[in-house]
Design an enzyme around this catalytic site. Structure first.
Site, mmCIF file in Angstrom:
data_model
loop_
_atom_site.group_PDB
_atom_site.id
_atom_site.type_symbol
_atom_site.label_atom_id
_atom_site.label_comp_id
_atom_site.label_asym_id
_atom_site.label_seq_id
_atom_site.Cartn_x
_atom_site.Cartn_y
_atom_site.Cartn_z
ATOM 1 N N GLY A 13 -14.275 -7.041 -12.822
ATOM 2 C CA GLY A 13 -14.208 -7.512 -11.236
ATOM 3 C C GLY A 13 -14.001 -8.851 -10.978
ATOM 4 C CB ALA A 14 -13.120 -11.512 -13.010
ATOM 5 N NE ARG A 16 -11.675 -8.171 -3.627
ATOM 6 C CZ ARG A 16 -11.014 -7.609 -2.616
ATOM 7 N NH1 ARG A 16 -10.338 -7.920 -1.694
ATOM 8 N NH2 ARG A 16 -11.157 -6.177 -2.771
ATOM 9 C CB SER A 142 -27.399 -5.174 -5.803
ATOM 10 O OG SER A 142 -27.824 -5.330 -4.502
ATOM 11 C CE1 TYR A 154 -23.097 -2.004 -4.957
ATOM 12 C CE2 TYR A 154 -25.093 -2.670 -3.584
ATOM 13 C CZ TYR A 154 -23.967 -3.204 -4.484
ATOM 14 O OH TYR A 154 -24.063 -4.471 -4.731
ATOM 15 C CB ALA A 157 -24.990 2.509 -9.125
ATOM 16 C CE LYS A 158 -24.472 -3.388 -8.233
ATOM 17 N NZ LYS A 158 -23.580 -3.920 -9.108
#
Length: 253
Positions: A13-14, A16, A142, A154, A157-158
């Site tokens: 995911g690099a 941005r 997160s 989300y 997942a986190k």
């Protein structure tokens, strides 16, 4: 870094945001960096920032939820840059909605990219780390892991990333491999901008509202998270493993 042989880091995911900032920071710390994202062309800017500063980097396109694609991508990195011994599992997507509106696709997409992707990438890279007798896995969690309205997928997942991290730390520690997790709070990225749009607020207003609730009175920037990741990736963090570091501008309730 103390080793005379340049180590290789792989950041997912690099293209941005946090991933790009992390790739640039690790390159500045002396790593050769594989800049990985779903769209290889989208990685060009990050690669250019690194090579323009004198570093080594390649762009790699890969769907991190596809096991065969992950194996091929890691093999390519090993061939073109060297064996990846630092892995930053940052790739992620949002499909926010309240539970009664959330589709099965919304759930599966988020869990697959974040959690399945981290599992597949860790599995593919660990063999190189074991052979090297050195490895660093940093998983992006997160503050939403503690629960957040409209983010059941989300948040799950986190939270799962934290469990994965602690398990990897226990399994891989004897091979010289550490696993840690960084859990950002509000970071100004395209993802938080998308959230602002979803709730009908201008991004500046959205950031100001968030900053008013953060003890340090500002929102985070991608570089704030990259700094924490760089610590866990470093040689000096060899006795730190299985930890979750919240980068949120203050304690979380």
């Amino acid at each position: 870094m103390s080793t005379t042989e340049q180590r290789v880091a792989l950041v997912t995911g690099a293209a941005r945001g946090i991933g790009a900032a992390t790739a640039v920071r690790l390159a500045a710390d002396g790593y050769a960096v594989a800049v990985l994202d779903l769209d290889e062309a989208a990685c060009a800017d990050t690669v250019a920032r690194i090579t323009g500063a004198g570093g080594r980097a390649i762009a790699v396109g890969c769907d991190v939820a596809d096991a065969a694609a992950v194996e091929a991508a890691v093999a390519r990195v090993a061939d073109e840059l060297g064996p990846p011994v630092v892995l930053v599992n940052n790739a992620g997507v949002l499909r926010d909605n309240l539970l009664f509106k959330m589709s099965e696709s919304d759930w599966d997409t988020v869990l697959n990219v974040h959690l399945r992707g981290a599992f597949l990438m860790s599995r593919a890279c660990q063999k190189h780390m074991v052979d090297a007798g050195f490895g660093r896995i940093v998983n992006l969690s997160s503050s939403s892991a503690l629960g957040n309205r409209g983010q059941a997928n989300y948040a799950a997942a986190k939270a799962g990333m934290q469990g994965l991290t602690k398990t990897l730390a226990k399994e891989l520690g004897k091979f010289g491999i550490t696993a840690n997790s960084v859990a950002p709070g509000f970071i100004a990225t395209h993802m938080t901008a998308a959230t602002a749009e979803r709730v009908g607020m201008g991004f500046d207003d959205f950031k100001a509202a968030a900053a008013s609730q953060i003890p340090v009175q500002r929102v985070g920037e991608p570089e704030d998270v990259a700094n924490a990741i760089a610590f866990f990736a470093g040689e000096q963090a060899g006795f730190v493993s299985g930890q979750v570091l919240y980068v949120a501008g203050g304690p979380l309730d």
